[in-house]
Design a protein around this motif. Structure first.
Motif, PDB file in Angstrom:
ATOM      1  N   GLN A 138     -11.064   9.548  27.864  1.00  0.00           N
ATOM      2  CA  GLN A 138     -12.232   8.284  28.027  1.00  0.00           C
ATOM      3  C   GLN A 138     -12.406   8.501  29.552  1.00  0.00           C
ATOM      4  OE1 GLN A 138     -10.771   4.624  26.643  1.00  0.00           O
ATOM      5  NE2 GLN A 138     -12.508   3.512  27.498  1.00  0.00           N
ATOM      6  N   HIS A 179     -17.012   5.549  27.835  1.00  0.00           N
ATOM      7  CA  HIS A 179     -17.309   6.859  27.103  1.00  0.00           C
ATOM      8  C   HIS A 179     -15.884   7.541  26.589  1.00  0.00           C
ATOM      9  CE1 HIS A 179     -21.518   6.609  27.847  1.00  0.00           C
ATOM     10  NE2 HIS A 179     -21.174   6.391  29.377  1.00  0.00           N
ATOM     11  N   THR A 180     -15.695   7.488  25.221  1.00  0.00           N
ATOM     12  CA  THR A 180     -14.638   8.546  24.508  1.00  0.00           C
ATOM     13  C   THR A 180     -15.244   9.779  24.240  1.00  0.00           C
ATOM     14  OG1 THR A 180     -15.313   7.329  22.620  1.00  0.00           O
ATOM     15  CG2 THR A 180     -13.556   6.256  23.861  1.00  0.00           C
ATOM     16  N   THR A 210     -16.746  12.171  21.715  1.00  0.00           N
ATOM     17  CA  THR A 210     -17.723  12.291  20.530  1.00  0.00           C
ATOM     18  C   THR A 210     -17.573  13.603  19.796  1.00  0.00           C
ATOM     19  OG1 THR A 210     -19.282  12.788  21.897  1.00  0.00           O
ATOM     20  CG2 THR A 210     -19.102  10.522  21.578  1.00  0.00           C
ATOM     21  N   GLY A 211     -17.439  13.416  18.454  1.00  0.00           N
ATOM     22  CA  GLY A 211     -17.428  14.770  17.788  1.00  0.00           C
ATOM     23  C   GLY A 211     -16.112  15.278  17.853  1.00  0.00           C
ATOM     24  N   ARG A 239     -12.778  17.441  18.260  1.00  0.00           N
ATOM     25  CA  ARG A 239     -12.024  18.008  19.419  1.00  0.00           C
ATOM     26  C   ARG A 239     -11.527  19.617  19.431  1.00  0.00           C
ATOM     27  NH1 ARG A 239      -7.365  13.627  21.273  1.00  0.00           N
ATOM     28  NH2 ARG A 239      -8.404  11.858  21.384  1.00  0.00           N
ATOM     29  N   SER A 250     -14.276  19.049  24.385  1.00  0.00           N
ATOM     30  CA  SER A 250     -15.617  18.790  23.806  1.00  0.00           C
ATOM     31  C   SER A 250     -16.716  19.032  24.691  1.00  0.00           C
ATOM     32  CB  SER A 250     -15.770  17.219  23.090  1.00  0.00           C
ATOM     33  OG  SER A 250     -17.013  17.066  22.912  1.00  0.00           O
ATOM     34  N   GLU A 253     -19.897  19.040  24.209  1.00  0.00           N
ATOM     35  CA  GLU A 253     -20.865  17.814  24.239  1.00  0.00           C
ATOM     36  C   GLU A 253     -20.436  16.804  24.945  1.00  0.00           C
ATOM     37  OE1 GLU A 253     -20.276  20.343  21.628  1.00  0.00           O
ATOM     38  OE2 GLU A 253     -19.291  18.682  20.920  1.00  0.00           O
ATOM     39  N   THR A 254     -19.321  16.295  24.989  1.00  0.00           N
ATOM     40  CA  THR A 254     -18.775  15.142  25.466  1.00  0.00           C
ATOM     41  C   THR A 254     -18.886  15.510  27.090  1.00  0.00           C
ATOM     42  OG1 THR A 254     -17.178  14.471  23.678  1.00  0.00           O
ATOM     43  CG2 THR A 254     -16.601  13.828  25.792  1.00  0.00           C
ATOM     44  N   THR A 263     -22.330  14.596  28.291  1.00  0.00           N
ATOM     45  CA  THR A 263     -22.594  13.154  28.356  1.00  0.00           C
ATOM     46  C   THR A 263     -21.890  12.413  29.701  1.00  0.00           C
ATOM     47  OG1 THR A 263     -22.464  13.146  26.077  1.00  0.00           O
ATOM     48  CG2 THR A 263     -22.336  11.042  27.239  1.00  0.00           C
TER      49      THR A 263
END
Lengths: 374, 374, 374, 374
Positions: free
Chosen positions: D160, D164-165, D167-168, D170, D184, D186-187, D190
């Protein structure tokens, strides 16, 4: 728990080997706001430094201490003080013979048996060089004691070398005037002759050191396993080559009757108790009485000698060994400043412990003796 | 940090005063699965118990130990073992005189100065009764040693009382046959006469005790502040009335030359190193050699005597004091099982430390000495 | 090192199992001259005592504490205080089923795997009964704090049970008026309904407790591994069933920006710094700021439930288990006085540490903030 | 006791300030015969090193570690290991403003109040630079674990940042592929956008880190104050800026019922117990179950920000403060390798403790679960 640390609140951890890049001490728990600089520590290290006369190892080490942390703008900050002493004179080639053979009377064989690996260069961790770190830490302790308990004075000196004790009256002003820190110029001459002979023959000899702390306030110490004498015994016995420790009357207490041993108590003119004698060595029930704290310890002879001794090799073969190299004929001489350093560390530790559990200013006793005014 | 605890992994905390409801020991870190019961501990306590002959205090205490925790269905569980000994014979009235006066040579004055309050009944926490808790804890240590290192044998005995040392040959089988645990029947008789005289005159006397641990595996101990000898020195010095501690040659090491002191090394028939002598007392560089570990300590004379001594009161007035009551004429006698208990605790502690840092079975050395097969 | 002790200078060792003869705590390092008696400790133990309402185990234990040492004529003497609580209600027969089966979520399996032996009666050493000893020790700590730092006030209360948090305004005067120690009567009613339902269904639930210490002087704590928050985290996490610990903003600190998190500083009218907020929970850099010290911890649900769960036996066979007997549906309730006790012990410990290293009176800061008068 | 040390048998003491000549760690109790060199430690230090991307401080420090003792011919000797990291980039002039003003949310004010003196340069001892020493020590711990318990794998990652944690799904293989050590891609993108915005605005943000130890043998830990989770809680809370620590379910355990929380037990094909879930985070009753040990901790935002905040000066005057200089917008990022290091140290410490108290090889459980053959 750390096997290389001592002290409760004033906690010293030493590290380093004889022939590694450096050795030193991490000092934790030092009070803040105490004036400390490298020169103050160097003063005590110079006292222990090898190569100062023909009676100590001819290894040439400046033993220059550096303060890497915990001191800011000349004062301690209350955070860990790192003291580092570089090893500059690492003539490893001198030690070739002891890689395979165990020196009788030396830690060679026990380190090998315990760890299965040992830094054989100069004795590695078992070298008396480790005590340089103690002396540096002791310098910090002295500085703090000077600030918190100004009347305390710690003095070490030799009282015996081989069969020779001190002859004549003791003159404490002479301690720094001879290579033995013995309070007697005549004795120093006798001892010099004796040790010269031993040194030339490649032999070594033991010694006995006495360390006295004057002006220690009453009430320091804590029953029953952090007694002042318990901690002093551990501190002194942890010094290389020490085989016995005594407080006050020491081993001779076995010979006294209760009547003889009782230090009678009187009121002094300053309103504090005084004692008719000091068989107790300044400690009763593990707690200081206000008298001089007196400790003695015996240092065995250096085991690295030029005399041929029987031993074995790592592979179990019988062998003869002669240890060449630069060794102290009487390692007890350099143990004097080490004993002083340990005394300083233990006393400071108990000053801090006392403040923690009991509170109040150092030198105040909680239980008053004498008439109560009102 | 605890001021009433000793040991690193095998950790003993004693508690209790002479005349409170009970005293005892909390033993933490004991390995699980060891057979322990109250009778096993009682065996050792009975050895220390007062009132067994005319040379020890006539206080009648059964010193019955109870196990309150940490043992389940006859085995240790690995959780803390609480050992409690009730104080049944609390004749507080005997101690009226010392409420206000400080006994010379006793902790009365230092406890008062440190804490500003003291349980004066029977010496309170400073009483030798505290050592009963040590003996109980030592019983646990012995049981664990028997399981983990079966060859170890710990034996204590007196070697001196006042001016009298052991005369004639030592016969270890005689230790339990006399009130002094001295390995010589003739000596026991001489000492009995001597001590009888002292006792009748209301005086007391010091003593020296030797404790030997046989069968200790090589490799126990840890440089440089958890040395086996450092921990033994602390353990013995923490016993009431002890003023000096020696390992092997001890204070006499100051008199030896390096040639004399070197215990020469040979290979034994069992493939282990043997030594020509044991000046080292079984410890080199703080680590056991596999030889007998030999410790001696001096116990000062009991300070509670029927002789008149000068002292002061709490309010600072000069006074004379005679301590009536039931006291040991030679408290060193009952220190023998205490010294054994401390030896057992220290050796077990280092067995556990060794397993922790080094691993492997006890008695195995990591660094092999002798020919490598293959 | 002891695995059953906590604290640096104020050192508490607990001992005892759920169904042994007794359990207790050895408290070492307590300052002398503090008024302590059994009734004062009993006050706190009664708060934790089981069987007081239908939400705690119906085991009937008086939990009567006895002081066996360290207190003389109503005052602490500075020597170890032994606190003993007899186990009177040892209905061992209730626990027959768990001798062979491991309860899911319980320490049964780990004790077995570690030690190879376990006292299965009532959870043995892993039972929450151990916390009675902590509460007794905490009573000592509170008495000392009251003497040394009179303004400190420690209050614990529940802030969550299962999905339910506190609704409405907090009214601290209500904490002692309901079985949950929740500062809100309406919330207490809601929780009672919820927990009643769970209890009847044989289920249990977790809880969150907050403990606040008001009036803590600035300057307590010690970087970097004896931080006040480090010690609080260890203290709370060591309580049975605790799975998380937070200081101040806690886990939510992950969501804040630096701008939000910065507790701005102003000068208060009393010449001490004040803060605009207390995200820090009263601790910065491991040292107290003078604000309220705020700790929260989460307690998992009791694992002994009447719901059928899958498990295995010691011999590895699959089995179903239902734990009958007398268990708390929410063990978190009785964790409130335990959390308070741990807070008291940690704060006192740091008061003593501060006195030791820094000196001076408690509540004095060494570094003054504000105008220097002259 | 040392306030700058952690660990029982594997004992680490860190020392040094941000802008002193050097900082480091003294590692005591390391087993002998373990391959260690500077490059192995540098690997982990490089992971923590500042200035590697725009999300960490632009301070340029090589953070080159030197081994000064305890390692001989590439192997540990069992003696203390001194690890030193020189401070090369000491741009003290950047910190002029904080000499007199206290940064809100920073240890400036508490160090001042406690010690009355502080090394204000770069936060002195309270600087996150101290954690470099922990990472070096953790490198030693990892090397020993690899030798003694080869299956253990320790992995840390962020879960985190601000709101934001992850997403999707792991993907653990991605952890080293992005500046956040987030599993991740994608994370990571972000988060990069989010943090870039914050950084440009001169703000900072908190974060949450999870550290998992796989392959930890069952049976590690020790009730009740040296529990594995107790020691992990202390270890993580001692890291700069950490405000909360969770094991397994953590704070959310407050919301679970006993039925939900019970990790059911089955026999695995390999003859070891397996669990249906891991709410416990691999620890029951303070002892490891053999499951993954899962710890999370929350790091507050950096307090040195470019946003104007209200504060006071040492002399108590109101002031505004903006902290210029090179600071991490999210100090949580660099806490990932620190959390891993602490996990490694704690697990190794408990491996050694287990060997000490229980004996046997690591990974063996003493209490067998499953059918007994024979």
């Amino acid at each position: 728990m750390s096997m290389n640390s001592f002290g409760h609140l004033f906690r010293v951890t030493t590290w380093g080997e004889s022939h590694g890049p450096a050795l030193g001490a991490t000092v934790d728990g030092c009070p803040p706001g105490i004036k400390v600089d490298e020169a103050m520590l160097q003063h005590w290290l110079d006292k222990r430094k090898p190569g100062q006369n023909k009676f100590t190892t001819q290894r040439q080490e400046p033993d220059q201490v550096r303060i890497l942390s915990g001191v800011f703008e000349g004062q301690t900050t209350g955070t860990p003080i790192q003291l580092m002493i570089a090893n500059t004179d690492q003539r490893s080639k001198d030690y070739g013979d002891i890689v395979e053979k165990f020196r009788p009377g030396h830690a060679d064989i026990t380190y090998w048996q315990k760890y299965g690996i040992r830094d054989y260069r100069g004795g590695g961790r078992s070298s008396a060089r480790e005590t340089a770190a103690r002396v540096a830490a002791g310098g910090i302790a002295r500085a703090v004691i000077d600030a918190l308990a100004p009347g305390v004075k710690i003095t070490g000196y030799m009282v015996q070398i081989g069969p020779h004790t001190i002859t004549g009256e003791r003159d404490m002003s002479q301690i720094d005037q001879n290579p033995f820190w013995v309070p007697s110029p005549e004795t120093a001459e006798t001892w010099a002759d004796y040790l010269n002979g031993l040194r030339k023959s490649g032999n070594s000899v033991g010694a006995m050191i006495e360390v006295v702390a004057q002006g220690v306030p009453a009430g320091l110490g804590a029953p029953v396993y952090a007694k002042l004498d318990t901690d002093l015994a551990a501190a002194m016995m942890s010094i290389n080559a020490v085989k016995g420790v005594e407080i006050g009357e020491g081993m001779a207490a076995a010979m006294l009757t209760g009547e003889e041993n009782a230090d009678e108590i009187f009121m002094g003119n300053d309103g504090k108790p005084v004692f008719s004698s000091n068989h107790a060595g300044g400690i009763l029930g593990g707690i200081s009485t206000g008298q001089d704290v007196v400790v003695r310890f015996a240092v065995k002879p250096t085991s690295s000698i030029l005399k041929t001794r029987q031993t074995i090799t790592k592979s179990g073969e019988a062998a003869e060994i002669i240890t060449k190299g630069r060794h102290d004929p009487c390692v007890g001489i350099r143990a004097v400043p080490v004993g002083e350093a340990m005394m300083a560390c233990v006393i400071l530790d108990h000053i801090l412990l006392h403040r923690g559990q009991i509170g109040g200013e150092v030198g105040e006793t909680r239980g008053k003796v004498g008439p109560t005014l009102g």
